[in-house]
Design a protein around this motif. Structure first.
Motif, PDB file in Angstrom:
ATOM      1  N   TRP A  27      35.304  21.991 -51.892  1.00  0.00           N
ATOM      2  CA  TRP A  27      34.691  21.620 -53.158  1.00  0.00           C
ATOM      3  C   TRP A  27      33.256  21.162 -52.961  1.00  0.00           C
ATOM      4  N   LEU A  28      33.002  20.462 -51.879  1.00  0.00           N
ATOM      5  CA  LEU A  28      31.638  20.008 -51.616  1.00  0.00           C
ATOM      6  C   LEU A  28      30.716  21.197 -51.378  1.00  0.00           C
ATOM      7  N   GLU A  29      31.193  22.173 -50.640  1.00  0.00           N
ATOM      8  CA  GLU A  29      30.393  23.378 -50.409  1.00  0.00           C
ATOM      9  C   GLU A  29      30.154  24.118 -51.720  1.00  0.00           C
ATOM     10  N   ALA A  30      31.197  24.259 -52.529  1.00  0.00           N
ATOM     11  CA  ALA A  30      31.080  25.006 -53.779  1.00  0.00           C
ATOM     12  C   ALA A  30      30.117  24.331 -54.748  1.00  0.00           C
ATOM     13  N   PHE A  31      30.195  23.001 -54.866  1.00  0.00           N
ATOM     14  CA  PHE A  31      29.356  22.296 -55.831  1.00  0.00           C
ATOM     15  C   PHE A  31      27.975  21.957 -55.279  1.00  0.00           C
ATOM     16  N   LEU A  62      25.925  14.400 -52.981  1.00  0.00           N
ATOM     17  CA  LEU A  62      27.208  15.030 -53.255  1.00  0.00           C
ATOM     18  C   LEU A  62      28.256  14.408 -52.341  1.00  0.00           C
ATOM     19  N   GLY A  63      29.355  13.913 -52.928  1.00  0.00           N
ATOM     20  CA  GLY A  63      30.406  13.326 -52.106  1.00  0.00           C
ATOM     21  C   GLY A  63      31.559  12.801 -52.924  1.00  0.00           C
ATOM     22  N   ASP A 172      36.703  10.768 -57.099  1.00  0.00           N
ATOM     23  CA  ASP A 172      36.019  11.731 -57.968  1.00  0.00           C
ATOM     24  C   ASP A 172      34.870  12.394 -57.215  1.00  0.00           C
ATOM     25  N   LEU A 173      34.528  13.596 -57.642  1.00  0.00           N
ATOM     26  CA  LEU A 173      33.320  14.254 -57.155  1.00  0.00           C
ATOM     27  C   LEU A 173      32.116  13.605 -57.817  1.00  0.00           C
ATOM     28  N   VAL A 174      31.108  13.235 -57.032  1.00  0.00           N
ATOM     29  CA  VAL A 174      29.892  12.634 -57.568  1.00  0.00           C
ATOM     30  C   VAL A 174      28.715  13.527 -57.191  1.00  0.00           C
ATOM     31  N   VAL A 175      27.994  13.992 -58.217  1.00  0.00           N
ATOM     32  CA  VAL A 175      26.856  14.892 -58.039  1.00  0.00           C
ATOM     33  C   VAL A 175      25.606  14.196 -58.533  1.00  0.00           C
ATOM     34  N   GLY A 176      24.547  14.207 -57.727  1.00  0.00           N
ATOM     35  CA  GLY A 176      23.291  13.593 -58.132  1.00  0.00           C
ATOM     36  C   GLY A 176      22.103  14.442 -57.726  1.00  0.00           C
ATOM     37  N   ASP A 177      21.110  14.514 -58.592  1.00  0.00           N
ATOM     38  CA  ASP A 177      19.845  15.164 -58.263  1.00  0.00           C
ATOM     39  C   ASP A 177      18.741  14.515 -59.089  1.00  0.00           C
ATOM     40  N   ALA A 178      17.601  15.168 -59.202  1.00  0.00           N
ATOM     41  CA  ALA A 178      16.463  14.552 -59.899  1.00  0.00           C
ATOM     42  C   ALA A 178      16.750  14.280 -61.367  1.00  0.00           C
ATOM     43  N   ASP A 179      17.726  14.994 -61.955  1.00  0.00           N
ATOM     44  CA  ASP A 179      18.064  14.789 -63.361  1.00  0.00           C
ATOM     45  C   ASP A 179      18.976  13.599 -63.591  1.00  0.00           C
ATOM     46  N   GLY A 180      19.765  13.199 -62.597  1.00  0.00           N
ATOM     47  CA  GLY A 180      20.686  12.089 -62.784  1.00  0.00           C
ATOM     48  C   GLY A 180      21.980  12.276 -62.019  1.00  0.00           C
ATOM     49  N   VAL A 181      23.009  11.553 -62.453  1.00  0.00           N
ATOM     50  CA  VAL A 181      24.288  11.502 -61.734  1.00  0.00           C
ATOM     51  C   VAL A 181      25.433  11.817 -62.680  1.00  0.00           C
ATOM     52  N   VAL A 182      26.367  12.651 -62.213  1.00  0.00           N
ATOM     53  CA  VAL A 182      27.557  12.997 -62.973  1.00  0.00           C
ATOM     54  C   VAL A 182      28.758  12.907 -62.041  1.00  0.00           C
ATOM     55  N   ALA A 183      29.886  12.404 -62.556  1.00  0.00           N
ATOM     56  CA  ALA A 183      31.134  12.357 -61.792  1.00  0.00           C
ATOM     57  C   ALA A 183      32.171  13.232 -62.485  1.00  0.00           C
ATOM     58  N   PRO A 185      36.480  14.363 -62.281  1.00  0.00           N
ATOM     59  CA  PRO A 185      37.796  14.159 -61.662  1.00  0.00           C
ATOM     60  C   PRO A 185      38.203  15.363 -60.811  1.00  0.00           C
ATOM     61  N   ARG A 186      38.863  15.105 -59.698  1.00  0.00           N
ATOM     62  CA  ARG A 186      39.239  16.199 -58.810  1.00  0.00           C
ATOM     63  C   ARG A 186      40.204  17.174 -59.474  1.00  0.00           C
ATOM     64  N   SER A 187      41.017  16.699 -60.418  1.00  0.00           N
ATOM     65  CA  SER A 187      41.965  17.582 -61.088  1.00  0.00           C
ATOM     66  C   SER A 187      41.271  18.641 -61.931  1.00  0.00           C
ATOM     67  N   GLU A 188      40.022  18.388 -62.326  1.00  0.00           N
ATOM     68  CA  GLU A 188      39.283  19.323 -63.176  1.00  0.00           C
ATOM     69  C   GLU A 188      38.382  20.264 -62.396  1.00  0.00           C
ATOM     70  N   LEU A 189      38.297  20.113 -61.078  1.00  0.00           N
ATOM     71  CA  LEU A 189      37.303  20.851 -60.311  1.00  0.00           C
ATOM     72  C   LEU A 189      37.488  22.371 -60.343  1.00  0.00           C
ATOM     73  N   PRO A 190      38.709  22.911 -60.240  1.00  0.00           N
ATOM     74  CA  PRO A 190      38.822  24.380 -60.267  1.00  0.00           C
ATOM     75  C   PRO A 190      38.255  24.995 -61.535  1.00  0.00           C
ATOM     76  N   GLU A 191      38.657  24.486 -62.693  1.00  0.00           N
ATOM     77  CA  GLU A 191      38.149  25.034 -63.950  1.00  0.00           C
ATOM     78  C   GLU A 191      36.677  24.708 -64.134  1.00  0.00           C
ATOM     79  N   LEU A 192      36.269  23.508 -63.720  1.00  0.00           N
ATOM     80  CA  LEU A 192      34.869  23.106 -63.861  1.00  0.00           C
ATOM     81  C   LEU A 192      33.958  24.024 -63.057  1.00  0.00           C
ATOM     82  N   LEU A 193      34.348  24.354 -61.849  1.00  0.00           N
ATOM     83  CA  LEU A 193      33.536  25.229 -61.014  1.00  0.00           C
ATOM     84  C   LEU A 193      33.372  26.596 -61.669  1.00  0.00           C
ATOM     85  N   MET A 194      34.449  27.124 -62.211  1.00  0.00           N
ATOM     86  CA  MET A 194      34.383  28.418 -62.884  1.00  0.00           C
ATOM     87  C   MET A 194      33.419  28.361 -64.073  1.00  0.00           C
TER      88      MET A 194
END
Length: 231
Positions: A27-31, A62-63, A172-183, A185-194
């Protein structure tokens, strides 16, 4: 570790839960190629931290979330959480939005780097501004202030927290970049990635159409007509 009371329970206001399983590296590689804005869009555009500023420059984060809830202006349980942290964890700290005292600074930054922590998100303030500018450790906070914390407690580790308007659960997956931070839930990652990949492809197609001059000019008129706006 805090002493257990004679009743066999933690003292009031203290709770340390075991670490949850970290996210699969898949998931870390994908996101790693998904911007925070795309994650936010695909979660409904109403999720993610508000008012968090990057204090490390423009590096990405990312982590897996290691969550901490502290009394405003206190860092005791953050220090304990760093002892529990594993490489790849992102510390997500709920300091109740307090900006009168920093709960994270340069010495703690060095400790976090040594522990392999890959990011810090603070619903509150940090300090030692210049030390964060090297970019080695991504750090997002509501503000920066010179006043330091107490180290008295209480607090909780590995519990759901609210961080700058963002609900974050341990792991939870936590994503951050210059725009901000979003978390997310791991249960949503497959559909979220798609959904994220589909969104990014649509955006790429739109940009290509703009460059080629083939973007449909009637598209937005159709939306307005559907809403009853005379065109």
């Amino acid at each position: 570790m805090f002493a257990i009371t004679s009743s066999g329970k933690w003292p009031a206001g203290y709770l340390i839960n075991s670490n949850v399983e970290q996210l699969d590296p898949h998931w870390l590689e994908a996101f790693s190629r998904i911007p925070a804005a795309a994650v936010s869009d695909c979660l409904g555009r109403n999720v993610g931290g508000l008012g968090l500023k990057p204090y490390h420059g423009n590096g990405t984060m990312l982590g897996s979330a290691l969550t901490v809830r502290v009394r405003p202006g206190d860092n005791l349980m953050i220090l304990k959480a760093m002892q529990m942290a594993r490489p790849g964890d992102v510390l997500v700290i709920d300091g109740s939005g307090d900006l009168t005292r920093a709960v994270f600074g340069g010495i703690m930054r060095a400790m976090a780097l040594k522990a392999g922590i890959v990011g810090v998100v603070i619903n509150g303030a940090l300090r030692d501004f210049e030390e964060w500018q090297t970019g080695e450790l991504p750090a997002y906070a509501l503000g920066c202030v010179h006043r330091g914390p107490s180290t008295d407690g209480p607090g909780e580790i590995n519990v759901p927290v609210s961080c700058a308007g963002m609900l974050v659960a341990p792991g939870d997956l936590v994503v951050g970049d210059a725009d901000g931070v979003v978390a997310a839930p791991r249960s949503e990652l497959p559909e979220l990635l798609m959904r994220c990949r589909e969104l990014l492809q649509r955006e790429a197609d739109t940009l290509a159409a703009i460059r080629a001059g083939t973007l449909d000019p009637a598209r937005f008129d159709a939306i307005l007509r559907a809403k009853g706006c005379p065109i």
